[in-house]
Design an enzyme around this catalytic site. Sequence first.
Site, PDB file in Angstrom:
ATOM      1  N   ARG A  84       1.069  -1.307  -0.389  1.00 45.33           N
ATOM      2  CA  ARG A  84      -0.169  -0.142  -0.548  1.00 45.33           C
ATOM      3  C   ARG A  84       0.818   1.107   0.258  1.00 45.33           C
ATOM      4  NH1 ARG A  84      -5.096   1.831   2.417  1.00 45.33           N
ATOM      5  NH2 ARG A  84      -5.795   4.305   1.889  1.00 45.33           N
ATOM      6  N   ARG A  95      -7.407   0.426  -3.814  1.00 51.37           N
ATOM      7  CA  ARG A  95      -5.751   0.086  -3.069  1.00 51.37           C
ATOM      8  C   ARG A  95      -6.195  -1.322  -2.598  1.00 51.37           C
ATOM      9  NH1 ARG A  95     -10.015   3.211   1.488  1.00 51.37           N
ATOM     10  NH2 ARG A  95     -10.446   3.860  -0.817  1.00 51.37           N
ATOM     11  N   ASP A  98      -6.322  -1.876   3.098  1.00 55.56           N
ATOM     12  CA  ASP A  98      -6.884  -0.615   3.893  1.00 55.56           C
ATOM     13  C   ASP A  98      -7.016  -1.499   5.125  1.00 55.56           C
ATOM     14  OD1 ASP A  98      -7.554   2.012   3.517  1.00 55.56           O
ATOM     15  OD2 ASP A  98      -9.168   1.608   4.095  1.00 55.56           O
ATOM     16  N   ASP A 100      -8.559  -0.082   8.220  1.00 55.49           N
ATOM     17  CA  ASP A 100      -9.932   0.992   9.849  1.00 55.49           C
ATOM     18  C   ASP A 100      -9.727   0.836  11.156  1.00 55.49           C
ATOM     19  OD1 ASP A 100      -9.232   3.041   8.000  1.00 55.49           O
ATOM     20  OD2 ASP A 100     -10.787   2.364   6.723  1.00 55.49           O
TER      21      ASP A 100
END
Length: 382
Positions: A84, A95, A98, A100
């Site tokens: 990434r 992407r 990812d 989060d």
Amino acid sequence: MKTPIKVILSLGSNQGNRQENIEKCIELINQEIGLVLCVSKIYETPSWGFDSDYFFNCALVLNTSFSPDKMLQKIMGIEKKLGRTPKNASQYEARIIDIDIIAIENEVIKTEFLNVPHIEMQNRLFVLQPMLDLNLDWKHPVLQKTVKELLTICPDKSDCKVISEIEFIPIKHPISNLNYIAIEGNIGAGKTTLASKIASDFNAKIILERFADNPFLPKFYKDQNRYAFPLEMSFLADRYQQLSDDLSQFDLFKDFVVADYHIFKSLIFAKVTLQEDEFRLYKTLFDIIYKEMPKPDLYVYLYQNTDRLLENIKKRGRNYEQDIKASYLDKINKGYLDFIKSQTNLNSLIIDVSEFDFVKKQEDYLKVLQAIKEKIDDSIVR
């Protein structure tokens, strides 16, 4: 040691082999950030906020001892490892991976780099639907709604379909089939840290030695000859009472018991600290008590070399420990090893952790868990 905290993460990928990217990501999270306890199914969802290929998404919950800022640094490091490029905070983009941070227990955090709970979670079906799989007893600390309640009011009505079960299998607790495990070690070996991590990660009732409440301990380190006998007698009485009480009280909500000491440590330390005539008297009393004590199903001894023990003792900064001599630690180590050799009926495991740091290095913690699991599996086979 910091108490481990439960963290919910959301993972997504829409480039390359999406499922493989997610599976590799989960492995790295487990190795570098904290023990992954549960993983959702993988869902395919349309890109959110921009036009691009469909995403694979999942959610997971883990235990970690890292601070939120440190965890965020490690997440960025994992994303970089998987290819990434640095996130562009001003726009959404395709992407490879990812990650989060969605929630950290019931905390509310607002900083320049981190908002917890995630400020958009209640608006994203690809976050909420996988979270529902985790069966969490969690409520949004600001909105005061459960995941199920958030789903009913979520404005995102996009398609969110199950693609597959995740191949990653979170470690089930390695103490399966056992009721009571004792973790022992020399002064500064990390037994309390390890016992606390295992209890938190695998739903165990924990018994921690109450050494801090012993009024003779600081006096002993200043004048061993004078205070050795009252110190050892007070420890023996307290350990007997604590273990007897805690082991007899069954906890319906815990899977097993883990203690950071075993009653036999009383005899090991007494043999080192007491004069010969005092030790004979002490052993007579100890033998009477020892017959009444439950024996652990597994006894784990964390071995650390003396230089490392002295480093750990210095780091944790207890004033009354700073003058402990290497020769004293050597005698304690020998006492433990002699005890283990003499106890042919004790299911024991020695783990050399001299090069381990299972607080800062998740991979070292996993090595210890694996050693325990292998010992248990071997014991069951036999």
